[in-house]
Design an enzyme around this catalytic site. Structure first.
Site, PDB file in Angstrom:
ATOM      1  N   ASN A   1      26.262  25.954   9.145  1.00 27.10           N
ATOM      2  CA  ASN A   1      26.302  25.302  10.442  1.00 27.10           C
ATOM      3  C   ASN A   1      25.873  26.229  11.588  1.00 27.10           C
ATOM      4  O   ASN A   1      25.080  25.850  12.452  1.00 27.10           O
ATOM      5  CB  ASN A   1      27.762  24.843  10.628  1.00 27.10           C
ATOM      6  CG  ASN A   1      27.941  24.021  11.833  1.00 27.10           C
ATOM      7  OD1 ASN A   1      27.158  23.106  12.057  1.00 27.10           O
ATOM      8  ND2 ASN A   1      28.934  24.339  12.619  1.00 27.10           N
TER       9      ASN A   1
ATOM     10  N   ASP B   1      35.417  26.195   9.057  1.00 28.42           N
ATOM     11  CA  ASP B   1      34.854  27.544   8.989  1.00 28.42           C
ATOM     12  C   ASP B   1      33.989  27.527   7.725  1.00 28.42           C
ATOM     13  O   ASP B   1      33.613  26.436   7.266  1.00 28.42           O
ATOM     14  CB  ASP B   1      35.970  28.599   8.934  1.00 28.42           C
ATOM     15  CG  ASP B   1      35.475  30.018   9.249  1.00 28.42           C
ATOM     16  OD1 ASP B   1      35.320  30.336  10.436  1.00 28.42           O
ATOM     17  OD2 ASP B   1      35.226  30.798   8.313  1.00 28.42           O
TER      18      ASP B   1
ATOM     19  N   LYS C   1      39.018  35.942  20.871  1.00 26.09           N
ATOM     20  CA  LYS C   1      37.888  35.034  21.089  1.00 26.09           C
ATOM     21  C   LYS C   1      38.347  33.829  21.907  1.00 26.09           C
ATOM     22  O   LYS C   1      37.723  33.450  22.896  1.00 26.09           O
ATOM     23  CB  LYS C   1      37.356  34.573  19.731  1.00 26.09           C
ATOM     24  CG  LYS C   1      36.183  33.629  19.815  1.00 26.09           C
ATOM     25  CD  LYS C   1      35.925  32.872  18.539  1.00 26.09           C
ATOM     26  CE  LYS C   1      35.827  33.743  17.310  1.00 26.09           C
ATOM     27  NZ  LYS C   1      35.131  33.063  16.192  1.00 26.09           N
TER      28      LYS C   1
ATOM     29  N   LYS D   1      45.168  28.043  17.159  1.00 27.87           N
ATOM     30  CA  LYS D   1      43.865  27.374  17.000  1.00 27.87           C
ATOM     31  C   LYS D   1      42.925  28.255  16.215  1.00 27.87           C
ATOM     32  O   LYS D   1      42.801  29.451  16.510  1.00 27.87           O
ATOM     33  CB  LYS D   1      43.264  27.106  18.400  1.00 27.87           C
ATOM     34  CG  LYS D   1      41.929  26.399  18.349  1.00 27.87           C
ATOM     35  CD  LYS D   1      42.103  24.907  18.251  1.00 27.87           C
ATOM     36  CE  LYS D   1      40.839  24.172  17.822  1.00 27.87           C
ATOM     37  NZ  LYS D   1      40.706  24.093  16.344  1.00 27.87           N
TER      38      LYS D   1
ATOM     39  N   LYS E   1      44.230  31.293  11.754  1.00 28.68           N
ATOM     40  CA  LYS E   1      43.175  31.074  10.756  1.00 28.68           C
ATOM     41  C   LYS E   1      43.859  30.696   9.461  1.00 28.68           C
ATOM     42  O   LYS E   1      45.003  31.096   9.220  1.00 28.68           O
ATOM     43  CB  LYS E   1      42.372  32.361  10.549  1.00 28.68           C
ATOM     44  CG  LYS E   1      40.990  32.119  10.037  1.00 28.68           C
ATOM     45  CD  LYS E   1      40.033  31.829  11.176  1.00 28.68           C
ATOM     46  CE  LYS E   1      38.656  31.471  10.711  1.00 28.68           C
ATOM     47  NZ  LYS E   1      37.713  31.467  11.842  1.00 28.68           N
TER      48      LYS E   1
HETATM   49  N1  GLU Z   1      35.865  28.742  12.642  1.00 29.68           N
HETATM   50  C1  GLU Z   1      35.344  28.782  13.972  1.00 29.68           C
HETATM   51  C2  GLU Z   1      35.524  30.170  14.562  1.00 29.68           C
HETATM   52  O1  GLU Z   1      35.464  31.135  13.838  1.00 29.68           O
HETATM   53  C3  GLU Z   1      35.864  27.653  14.834  1.00 29.68           C
HETATM   54  C4  GLU Z   1      37.334  27.565  14.982  1.00 29.68           C
HETATM   55  C5  GLU Z   1      37.814  26.302  15.704  1.00 29.68           C
HETATM   56  O2  GLU Z   1      36.986  25.518  16.147  1.00 29.68           O
HETATM   57  O3  GLU Z   1      39.031  26.168  15.836  1.00 29.68           O
HETATM   58  O4  GLU Z   1      35.689  30.363  15.733  1.00 29.68           O
END
Ligand code: GLU
Length: 448
Positions: free
Chosen positions: A243, A168, A116, A92, A128
C-alpha cells in the site's frame, strides 16, 4: 545527571532487562539520543521519571489464536497488542500479520507510533499489534477464520475511545473488514470508530488507502522545495509493492518524477521507462501475486532476485517503503556513492542506525519515518473524527487536510532542528517535537 548520562542509563537498563529486544532498543536509542539537549533544559523530566515511564508499555496483551485451514487442519498463532501510551489520545496503531512478528518488533513499532502520532497534532496515543500469522497463499476463507479468531480475544481490549487498531503489513481492507464484522457481532453495536482503514462503503475514510504514500511525497516535496530542488524529471527508487509503495509511486509520478523500481521480499523490478502503476496494482491488489510477474507483460523491464539489490540502482531520491532495517550501512554507502540526494522513509524504521548516521554525515536530505510516513495514521485519526460525527468527507477534503498536516509536521521538525543545532537534521527535529509534546502531557497528568 546530564541528559546524555540519563539517556545512557536508560539504554543500559533496557539492554539488561530485555537483552533479546534489539529492534526496541534501537528505536529507543534513535529517539533518546536526539533529545539530550531537551533533557538538559528540563531536569524535572528526570525527577518525574519520564524516560522510565516512556519505555515501559502501559499494557501488553498476548494471546493464543487457534484457527482451522480449508483442509480442516488446526493451527495456533500468537496474537499481540502493545498499548504503549494513551497520554494524548486513545491507543492507536496498526496490526501486522507477518511471520517475523515478535514482541520485540511490536514494542519497537508501538514506541515509534507514540511519537509519530504526536507529530500529527491529532488526539491519538500509540499502540501496535498483530500476529506471526502469514496470510500469503491463504484463501479468503482462511484469512476470515483467522481474523475472526484474532478478534474474539482482541475485542475486549479495544473500543472507539480506548484503542483503535488499523492495518499494517499483511493487514489491508480485506482483513479490516473481517475483523470489523466479528467485533460488531460480539459487541452487538455499530461502533464504526473501533477500527480504521475500513472500506468507504462502511464508513472508512476516502484517501485512507492512499494516505501513507501520498503523505510521504508531500513531506519529501516540502523538504526538497526548501532546498530549491524539484521532483520533476528526477529518478526515484522505491522499495516495496504494498500500500505505501503503490501510492508513493502514484503521487511521485503525478509530480513528474520517474520511478524505476519496486520490490517484494523475493526480489525487485527495474523498469527503465518507469513503473507501470496499473500493472503493479493489478498484480498486487487484484491477483495478490508476486511482482516477478511484471516482466511477463513488460519484457523490457528486468527482474532481479534478492530485494536488497534495489539500493544498487542509481537514483536521485530513494524511498524505502517495504519494511524495517531494509537499508543497512552497506546499502547507504552504495546509494551515496551513486549520487542520491534525498531519502524519504515510507516504511517504519527502514534505515538502520548506522545507515541514518551515514546519510546525515554525508549531508543527504533525510526524511525520517515517524515524520514522513505519519500521513497514514493522520488520516486514520480523520477517519475516527468522521465516524464520531457520523459523516463522510470527500476525497478532496481529506487529501487537502493531509497536505496541511504533512506541511505542519515538516515545518515543526525543521524549526526544532534549527533551534537545537543542525538545521538539516530532521531526525532530531522530529524527535524533539514529538518527545516534548508527549513529555509535557505526561507531566501535566501526574504520575500514572
Ligand atoms: N500502520 C500504520 C503506521 O505504521 C497506520 C496506523 C494507523 O492508521 O493506525 O503508522
Amino acid at each position: 545527571m546530564s541528559g546524555k548520562q540519563y539517556v545512557e542509563k536508560m539504554i543500559a537498563c533496557i539492554a539488561k532487562r530485555d537483552p533479546d529486544q534489539k529492534m526496541f532498543r534501537d528505536t529507543v536509542t534513535e529517539v533518546l539520543s536526539s533529545i539530550e539537549p531537551v533533557l538538559d533544559a528540563h531536569p524535572n523530566y528526570e525527577t518525574a521519571k519520564i524516560l522510565e515511564r516512556m519505555v515501559e508499555p502501559e499494557r501488553v496483551i498476548m494471546f493464543r489464536v487457534p484457527w482451522q485451514d480449508d483442509k480442516g487442519e488446526c493451527h495456533v498463532n500468537r496474537g499481540f497488542r502493545v498499548q504503549m501510551s494513551s497520554v494524548i489520545g486513545p491507543y492507536k496503531g496498526g496490526l501486522r500479520f507477518h511471520p517475523s512478528v515478535t514482541l520485540d518488533i511490536l514494542k519497537f513499532l508501538a514506541f515509534e507510533q507514540v511519537y509519530k502520532n504526536a507529530l500529527t497534532g491529532l488526539p491519538i496515543g500509540g499502540a501496535k499489534g498483530g500476529s506471526d500469522f502469514d496470510p500469503h497463499g491463504r484463501s479468503d476463507n482462511e484469512v476470515m477464520h483467522f481474523c475472526q479468531s484474532f478478534m474474539t480475544e482482541l475485542y475486549r481490549h479495544i473500543g472507539p475511545d480506548v484503542d483503535v487498531p488499523a492495518g499494517d503489513i499483511g493487514v489491508g481492507g480485506r482483513e479490516i473488514g473481517y475483523l470489523y464484522g466479528q467485533y460488531k457481532r460480539i459487541r452487538d453495536s455499530y461502533d464504526a470508530g473501533v477500527l480504521t482503514g475500513k472500506r468507504v462503503d462502511f464508513w472508512g475514510s476516502f484517501a485512507r488507502t492512499e494516505a501513507t504514500g501520498y503523505g510521504l511525497l508531500y513531506f519529501v516535496k516540502n523538504m526538497l522545495d526548501a532546498k530549491g530542488i524539484g521532483l520533476k524529471g528526477k529518478t526515484l527508487v522505491v522499495s516495496g509493492a504494498g500500500n505505501v509503495a503503490t501510492y508513493a509511486i502514484e503521487k511521485a509520478q503525478s509530480f513528474g518524477a520517474k520511478v524505476v523500481t519496486c520490490s517484494d521480499s523475493n526480489g525487485y523490478v527495474y523498469d527503465p521507462d518507469g513503473i507501470d502503476l496499473a500493472a503493479l496494482k493489478d498484480i498486487k491488489e487484484v491477483r495478490r501475486a508476486r511482482i516477478k510477474e511484471y516482466v511477463q507483460t513488460h519484457p523490457h523491464a528486468e527482474y532481479h532476485e534478492g530485494c536488497k539489490g534495489v539500493w544498487t540502482v542509481k537514483c536521485d531520491v530513494a524511498l524505502p517503503c517495504a519494511t524495517q532495517s531494509e537499508i543497512d550501512l552497506e546499502s547507504a554507502k552504495r546509494l551515496v556513492a551513486n549520487g542520491v540526494q534525498a531519502v524519504g522513509e515510507g516504511a517504519n524504521m527502514p534505515s538502520t542506525l548506522d545507515a541514518i548516521a551515514y546519510f546525515l554525515e554525508h549531508k543527504i536530505l533525510f526524511a525520517p519515518a515517524k515524520a514522513a510516513n505519519a500521513g497514514g495514521v493522520a488520516v486514520s485519526a480523520l477517519e475516527m473524527a468522521q465516524n464520531s460525527e457520523r459523516l463522510q468527507w470527500t476525497f478532496e477534503e481529506v487529501d487537502g487536510r493531509l497536505k496541511d498536516i504533512m506541511k505542519r509536521i515538516y515545518t515543526n521538525a525543521k524549526k526544532n532542528a534549527e533551534t537545537y543545532g543542525d538545521p538539516d537534521n530532521l531526525v532530531a527535529g522530529a524527535n524533539i517535537t514529538a518527545f516534548s509534546k508527549v513529555a509535557e502531557a505526561m507531566l501535566a497528568q501526574g504520575l500514572v
